[in-house]
Design an enzyme around this catalytic site. Sequence first.
Site, PDB file in Angstrom:
ATOM      1  N   CYS A 170     -32.474 -11.012 -30.700  1.00  0.00           N
ATOM      2  CA  CYS A 170     -31.557 -10.714 -31.942  1.00  0.00           C
ATOM      3  C   CYS A 170     -32.391  -9.966 -33.089  1.00  0.00           C
ATOM      4  O   CYS A 170     -32.344  -9.047 -33.920  1.00  0.00           O
ATOM      5  CB  CYS A 170     -30.873 -11.857 -32.648  1.00  0.00           C
ATOM      6  SG  CYS A 170     -32.437 -12.970 -33.252  1.00  0.00           S
ATOM      7  N   CYS A 229     -32.151  -6.294 -34.385  1.00  0.00           N
ATOM      8  CA  CYS A 229     -31.755  -5.990 -35.766  1.00  0.00           C
ATOM      9  C   CYS A 229     -32.907  -5.277 -36.485  1.00  0.00           C
ATOM     10  O   CYS A 229     -32.794  -4.327 -37.305  1.00  0.00           O
ATOM     11  CB  CYS A 229     -31.717  -7.360 -36.466  1.00  0.00           C
ATOM     12  SG  CYS A 229     -31.382  -7.126 -38.368  1.00  0.00           S
ATOM     13  N   CYS A 269     -23.323  -5.835 -39.072  1.00  0.00           N
ATOM     14  CA  CYS A 269     -22.631  -5.161 -37.627  1.00  0.00           C
ATOM     15  C   CYS A 269     -22.440  -6.032 -36.580  1.00  0.00           C
ATOM     16  O   CYS A 269     -21.744  -5.597 -35.706  1.00  0.00           O
ATOM     17  CB  CYS A 269     -23.635  -4.187 -37.377  1.00  0.00           C
ATOM     18  SG  CYS A 269     -25.290  -4.726 -36.793  1.00  0.00           S
ATOM     19  N   LYS A 294       0.990  -1.034  -0.063  1.00  0.00           N
ATOM     20  CA  LYS A 294      -0.022   0.031   0.031  1.00  0.00           C
ATOM     21  C   LYS A 294       0.904   1.271  -0.138  1.00  0.00           C
ATOM     22  O   LYS A 294       2.015   1.270   0.663  1.00  0.00           O
ATOM     23  CB  LYS A 294      -0.827   0.019   1.294  1.00  0.00           C
ATOM     24  CG  LYS A 294      -1.748   1.172   1.360  1.00  0.00           C
ATOM     25  CD  LYS A 294      -2.840   1.329   0.650  1.00  0.00           C
ATOM     26  CE  LYS A 294      -3.721   2.421   0.624  1.00  0.00           C
ATOM     27  NZ  LYS A 294      -4.772   2.733  -0.290  1.00  0.00           N
ATOM     28  N   CYS A 331     -27.260 -11.584 -28.264  1.00  0.00           N
ATOM     29  CA  CYS A 331     -27.491 -12.996 -27.950  1.00  0.00           C
ATOM     30  C   CYS A 331     -27.224 -13.422 -26.710  1.00  0.00           C
ATOM     31  O   CYS A 331     -25.960 -13.388 -26.451  1.00  0.00           O
ATOM     32  CB  CYS A 331     -27.096 -14.045 -28.962  1.00  0.00           C
ATOM     33  SG  CYS A 331     -27.505 -15.884 -28.549  1.00  0.00           S
ATOM     34  N   LYS A 342       4.061   4.364 -12.136  1.00  0.00           N
ATOM     35  CA  LYS A 342       2.625   3.930 -12.212  1.00  0.00           C
ATOM     36  C   LYS A 342       1.758   4.867 -12.689  1.00  0.00           C
ATOM     37  O   LYS A 342       1.722   6.044 -12.101  1.00  0.00           O
ATOM     38  CB  LYS A 342       1.942   3.489 -10.900  1.00  0.00           C
ATOM     39  CG  LYS A 342       0.593   2.813 -10.871  1.00  0.00           C
ATOM     40  CD  LYS A 342       0.035   2.262  -9.792  1.00  0.00           C
ATOM     41  CE  LYS A 342      -1.414   1.716  -9.892  1.00  0.00           C
ATOM     42  NZ  LYS A 342      -1.898   1.176  -8.625  1.00  0.00           N
ATOM     43  N   CYS A 350      -2.640   8.577  -7.999  1.00  0.00           N
ATOM     44  CA  CYS A 350      -4.097   8.652  -7.366  1.00  0.00           C
ATOM     45  C   CYS A 350      -4.910   9.620  -7.766  1.00  0.00           C
ATOM     46  O   CYS A 350      -4.323  10.794  -7.749  1.00  0.00           O
ATOM     47  CB  CYS A 350      -3.724   8.556  -5.748  1.00  0.00           C
ATOM     48  SG  CYS A 350      -5.082   8.600  -5.127  1.00  0.00           S
TER      49      CYS A 350
HETATM   50  C1  LIG Z   1      -9.674   0.458  -2.438  1.00  0.00           C
HETATM   51  C2  LIG Z   1      -8.467   0.788  -3.358  1.00  0.00           C
HETATM   52  C3  LIG Z   1      -7.543   1.298  -2.796  1.00  0.00           C
HETATM   53  C4  LIG Z   1      -6.559   1.659  -3.573  1.00  0.00           C
HETATM   54  N1  LIG Z   1      -5.324   2.542  -3.246  1.00  0.00           N
HETATM   55  C5  LIG Z   1      -4.143   2.657  -4.016  1.00  0.00           C
HETATM   56  C6  LIG Z   1      -3.053   2.988  -3.605  1.00  0.00           C
HETATM   57  O1  LIG Z   1      -2.835   3.264  -2.461  1.00  0.00           O
HETATM   58  N2  LIG Z   1      -1.851   2.941  -4.150  1.00  0.00           N
HETATM   59  C7  LIG Z   1      -1.896   2.735  -5.667  1.00  0.00           C
HETATM   60  O2  LIG Z   1      -1.081   2.970  -6.570  1.00  0.00           O
HETATM   61  N3  LIG Z   1      -3.327   2.439  -6.214  1.00  0.00           N
HETATM   62  C8  LIG Z   1      -4.182   2.206  -5.380  1.00  0.00           C
HETATM   63  N4  LIG Z   1      -5.179   1.797  -5.934  1.00  0.00           N
HETATM   64  C9  LIG Z   1      -5.420   1.487  -7.404  1.00  0.00           C
HETATM   65  C10 LIG Z   1      -5.423   0.030  -7.714  1.00  0.00           C
HETATM   66  O3  LIG Z   1      -3.842  -0.236  -7.233  1.00  0.00           O
HETATM   67  C11 LIG Z   1      -5.338  -0.391  -9.183  1.00  0.00           C
HETATM   68  O4  LIG Z   1      -4.333   0.362  -9.802  1.00  0.00           O
HETATM   69  C12 LIG Z   1      -6.887  -0.161  -9.703  1.00  0.00           C
HETATM   70  O5  LIG Z   1      -7.798  -0.429  -8.735  1.00  0.00           O
HETATM   71  C13 LIG Z   1      -7.038  -0.943 -10.953  1.00  0.00           C
HETATM   72  O6  LIG Z   1      -7.085  -2.333 -10.812  1.00  0.00           O
HETATM   73  P1  LIG Z   1      -8.198  -3.187 -10.382  1.00  0.00           P
HETATM   74  O7  LIG Z   1      -9.076  -3.156 -11.553  1.00  0.00           O
HETATM   75  O8  LIG Z   1      -7.663  -4.516 -10.456  1.00  0.00           O
HETATM   76  O9  LIG Z   1      -8.876  -2.754  -9.039  1.00  0.00           O
HETATM   77  C14 LIG Z   1      -6.358   1.463  -5.056  1.00  0.00           C
HETATM   78  C15 LIG Z   1      -7.757   0.766  -5.675  1.00  0.00           C
HETATM   79  C16 LIG Z   1      -8.442   0.446  -4.380  1.00  0.00           C
HETATM   80  C17 LIG Z   1      -9.963  -0.258  -5.254  1.00  0.00           C
END
Ligand SMILES: Cc1cc2nc3c(=O)[nH]c(=O)nc-3n(C[C@H](O)[C@H](O)[C@H](O)COP(=O)(O)O)c2cc1C
Length: 406
Positions: free
Chosen positions: A346, A350, A374, A45, A381, A173, A135
């Site tokens: 469908c 359609c 398309c 985290k 379905c 990231k 974030c």
């Molecule tokens: C509750 C929660 C807390 C998160 N906290 C962080 C964080 O502290 N640091 C971070 O880089 N990403 C954080 N994320 C983002 C996730 O690491 C991830 O990039 C994002 O949820 C997409 O992945 P997922 O679709 O598998 O959840 C958090 C996501 C969630 C749902």
Amino acid sequence: MASLRTEFLGIEFDNPFFIGSASPTLTGEHMRKIIDKGWGSCVVKTLSFDKNVRPDVRPRLMGARRHNSLYGLQNCELITTHGLEWWDKEIKVLQDTKAPFIVSIMATPDLDDWAALGRWCEEHGASIIELNVSCPHGCPEEHMGMFIGQDPQLVHGVTKAVKDEVSIPVMTKLTPNVTDIVQMGKAAKKGGADALAAINTVAGIIDVDIYQKVVAPNVLGRGLVSGNSGPQVRPIALRIVAELAKEVKLPISGVGGIDSWKNAVEHIMLGAATTQNVTAAMWYGFGIVEKWKRKTLEFMDGQGYDTVADMVGVALDAVTSYEDLEVEDHLYPEVDVGKCLHCNRCTVACGDTGGGAIKVPKINDIDDEECLGCALCAVVCPVGAIDMVVRGESQRWTREQGQPVK
Ligand SMILES: Cc1cc2nc3c(=O)[nH]c(=O)nc-3n(C[C@H](O)[C@H](O)[C@H](O)COP(=O)(O)O)c2cc1C
């Protein structure tokens, strides 16, 4: 027999399925459980200095479901609520697992802070450092998170500051909440990033309570634009992984919307060398990885892939521009009458949106002359009874050639 063992940035992982930085990696005990359950690694985290740590609001999660099935999550959780002293001890639990691990860090644009946090990670046994410049809630207001990730100069500066300080690999990231992700990936690469992680959450509003007039997550009557994750963001994540793989050419850890082993393989085939999961693990528990590993190995054996590396980026060439697409003029739907439920979806689709080519009651009596090709019928379905097939003489053309006269 295929193997899931994965080398990423010179480090050997048991498999390419990691748990991303989020609530599942809030404590050492959580992370010990992640490794015990068989994930290849986890991203701690996001950590920072005490001065940047704030208490979380309650509640901070909101789900979106349709037909009783969850498809999205929105959160306004901040980074860790603990200072570095607490983490000094907590990280030991993770070190004891002997699995290689990644630590996520975040700071304001003060480059000395980034460098010091990078040093902390290296001193505490991290195999890789992940830079959270992505974030979307809470942090940008404090000039952290997405505030940095939306500015290529800051992305470059922060990445370089950490890279210059440590000898372990650095992975930036990225936030999907930008117009040009490639520009951000290139800025990180210029700053010396060894890899990219993509994506962090998508800024949005998952729900409006139309009776209380409150947006999600409802924090005592008020809400905010915050981070969306889970299956709803997978198309954005896959697009971004593909764009970065094509244009930036750094190793990628693919994150976003992975809800099954197949979704993880999709990320890999578009260029991710490893994957990270958060929302599905929060919904279904850490045990899901057992099935993911078994099914991925079955798939690899069936398709003749010996290693995960053999699958990385194999679908990338198929991502092309509209100009490069060929048109098959004689592609029509074919209904598997054995599977058909006669629900008429469908026919309605359609009739109301397409060419009116599917008529009841003769469900497979498609009027090819009326068909627009398309595939809406196949989309709606509910049992996958409709395939698109070439009928008659195949007739292909490109935009360059122009449409043939019928
Ligand atoms: C509750 C929660 C807390 C998160 N906290 C962080 C964080 O502290 N640091 C971070 O880089 N990403 C954080 N994320 C983002 C996730 O690491 C991830 O990039 C994002 O949820 C997409 O992945 P997922 O679709 O598998 O959840 C958090 C996501 C969630 C749902």
